[in-house]
Design an enzyme around this catalytic site. Sequence first.
Site, PDB file in Angstrom:
ATOM      1  N   ASP A  81       0.847  -1.196   0.000  1.00  0.00           N
ATOM      2  CA  ASP A  81       0.000   0.000   0.000  1.00  0.00           C
ATOM      3  C   ASP A  81       0.891   1.258   0.000  1.00  0.00           C
ATOM      4  O   ASP A  81       1.797   1.367   0.830  1.00  0.00           O
ATOM      5  CB  ASP A  81      -0.871  -0.048   1.270  1.00  0.00           C
ATOM      6  CG  ASP A  81      -1.978   0.978   1.282  1.00  0.00           C
ATOM      7  OD1 ASP A  81      -2.410   1.413   0.198  1.00  0.00           O
ATOM      8  OD2 ASP A  81      -2.444   1.334   2.397  1.00  0.00           O
ATOM      9  N   GLU A 133      -1.102   5.894  -8.837  1.00  0.00           N
ATOM     10  CA  GLU A 133      -2.048   6.906  -8.340  1.00  0.00           C
ATOM     11  C   GLU A 133      -1.881   8.216  -9.088  1.00  0.00           C
ATOM     12  O   GLU A 133      -0.775   8.656  -9.377  1.00  0.00           O
ATOM     13  CB  GLU A 133      -1.841   7.140  -6.836  1.00  0.00           C
ATOM     14  CG  GLU A 133      -2.783   8.217  -6.275  1.00  0.00           C
ATOM     15  CD  GLU A 133      -2.811   8.287  -4.753  1.00  0.00           C
ATOM     16  OE1 GLU A 133      -2.502   7.270  -4.099  1.00  0.00           O
ATOM     17  OE2 GLU A 133      -3.154   9.351  -4.224  1.00  0.00           O
ATOM     18  N   HIS A 179      -7.873  10.037   3.443  1.00  0.00           N
ATOM     19  CA  HIS A 179      -7.517   9.008   4.413  1.00  0.00           C
ATOM     20  C   HIS A 179      -7.916   9.418   5.832  1.00  0.00           C
ATOM     21  O   HIS A 179      -8.037  10.607   6.115  1.00  0.00           O
ATOM     22  CB  HIS A 179      -6.000   8.752   4.384  1.00  0.00           C
ATOM     23  CG  HIS A 179      -5.548   8.069   3.139  1.00  0.00           C
ATOM     24  ND1 HIS A 179      -4.899   8.722   2.126  1.00  0.00           N
ATOM     25  CD2 HIS A 179      -5.676   6.780   2.735  1.00  0.00           C
ATOM     26  CE1 HIS A 179      -4.627   7.860   1.155  1.00  0.00           C
ATOM     27  NE2 HIS A 179      -5.099   6.686   1.496  1.00  0.00           N
ATOM     28  N   GLY A 180      -8.098   8.431   6.689  1.00  0.00           N
ATOM     29  CA  GLY A 180      -8.325   8.702   8.101  1.00  0.00           C
ATOM     30  C   GLY A 180      -9.785   8.872   8.470  1.00  0.00           C
ATOM     31  O   GLY A 180     -10.691   8.576   7.676  1.00  0.00           O
ATOM     32  N   LYS A 183     -12.981  12.756   7.087  1.00  0.00           N
ATOM     33  CA  LYS A 183     -13.048  12.966   5.632  1.00  0.00           C
ATOM     34  C   LYS A 183     -13.910  14.166   5.268  1.00  0.00           C
ATOM     35  O   LYS A 183     -13.532  15.003   4.482  1.00  0.00           O
ATOM     36  CB  LYS A 183     -13.609  11.708   4.959  1.00  0.00           C
ATOM     37  CG  LYS A 183     -12.765  10.470   5.234  1.00  0.00           C
ATOM     38  CD  LYS A 183     -13.322   9.279   4.514  1.00  0.00           C
ATOM     39  CE  LYS A 183     -12.778   7.984   5.056  1.00  0.00           C
ATOM     40  NZ  LYS A 183     -11.330   7.872   5.005  1.00  0.00           N
ATOM     41  N   SER A 212     -11.640   4.927   1.872  1.00  0.00           N
ATOM     42  CA  SER A 212     -13.042   4.495   1.722  1.00  0.00           C
ATOM     43  C   SER A 212     -13.734   4.130   3.034  1.00  0.00           C
ATOM     44  O   SER A 212     -14.871   3.652   3.014  1.00  0.00           O
ATOM     45  CB  SER A 212     -13.106   3.281   0.786  1.00  0.00           C
ATOM     46  OG  SER A 212     -12.380   3.519  -0.389  1.00  0.00           O
ATOM     47  N   ILE A 254     -10.007  -0.036   2.837  1.00  0.00           N
ATOM     48  CA  ILE A 254     -10.598   0.251   4.155  1.00  0.00           C
ATOM     49  C   ILE A 254      -9.598  -0.104   5.250  1.00  0.00           C
ATOM     50  O   ILE A 254      -9.249  -1.272   5.415  1.00  0.00           O
ATOM     51  CB  ILE A 254     -11.906  -0.556   4.343  1.00  0.00           C
ATOM     52  CG1 ILE A 254     -12.936  -0.159   3.266  1.00  0.00           C
ATOM     53  CG2 ILE A 254     -12.472  -0.340   5.746  1.00  0.00           C
ATOM     54  CD1 ILE A 254     -14.211  -1.000   3.267  1.00  0.00           C
TER      55      ILE A 254
END
Length: 314
Positions: A81, A133, A179-180, A183, A212, A254
């Site tokens: 990741d 990305e 992230h986190g 959001k 997500s 997730i």
Amino acid sequence: MIVTTAQLFKHAYGKYAVGAYNINNAEQAMGLFKGAIDSKAPFIIQISKGARKYTDKRMLEAIIRAASEIFPEAIFAVHLDHGDEETCYDCIDSGFFSSVMIDASHDPFDENVAITKRVVDRAHAKGISVEAELGMLGGVEEDIAVDEGNACLTEPAEAEEFVKLTGCDSLACAIGTSHGAFKFKGRQSLHFDVLDQIKERLPNFPLVMHGSSSVPQDEVARINAAGGKIAGSMGVDVNEYLPAAKKGVTKINIDTDGRLVWTRVHREFFQANPEQFDFRPPGKIFIEEYAKFIASRNELLGSAGQLEDLRASL
Ligand SMILES: O=C(CO)COP(=O)(O)O
Ligand SMILES: O=C[C@H](O)COP(=O)(O)O
Ligand SMILES: [Zn+2]
Ligand SMILES: [Zn+2]
């Protein structure tokens, strides 16, 4: 059985999304495999650079190999990741990872293309899939903080050009998430308009949604009732997972939600049992609760029940 993300995406594309869950320790691995088997779903195990530092990369590999023996029916990919170039090469050469993410999205477009292309060439030579990305999510990832003002959605024309130039197997797109746990300030929808435009330019090409987690409000309330102080958190609407999957989002990441499950279980356990200092009883509860959480997410992603059909197609 370890497969590549490309193999998983071939089966899932346009029908459902494969859940990509981060692991850092044995309890998370046990809960993840159990939840995946209970819901008969394929899945992706993600390992971040932070996880490789925290648990040691050899420990993580051993944990995953052991979990795969304990749950021999499981079909999954092992994925890096948010890798940098050096970590991608380490994972490609490890003989263990079936997929890597090169995240050079913070670099200018041409630099992102050049770095991604180098990783794609090395990975493909070994039959390993590559996620890249383009665009910038808000929030914090791998120690890089991006405030909301600097986050930018993926530009569809650029996405098409980027995929052509790099030959990557899937693309993480910024479509409004971050992230986190923090959001959105209120309930907010994904940018389905951007997704439609990307899909039009990249038909049949697997897209990835980072950031997500849904940040369940009941989970946050329980954490706070047990002494936590998590305020103003809001996540992705889980009812948007499947519509996104139908528009080409084939991998949904997730991580934060799993951390919330861990925090709730341990806070509640130690609040109710202040005399306890054995970590195994709450650890056991966490494995069960995490397995239930994973199964519930796989239902929402549409990956639940796909395991045997996928196996037959391999
Ligand atoms: O994108 C992620 C990992 O790459 C995780 O996102 P969350 O923080 O929303 O769980
Ligand atoms: O993108 C971030 C993932 O949630 C991984 O988080 P981490 O880098 O803290 O392990
Ligand atoms: Zn990124
Ligand atoms: Zn991410």
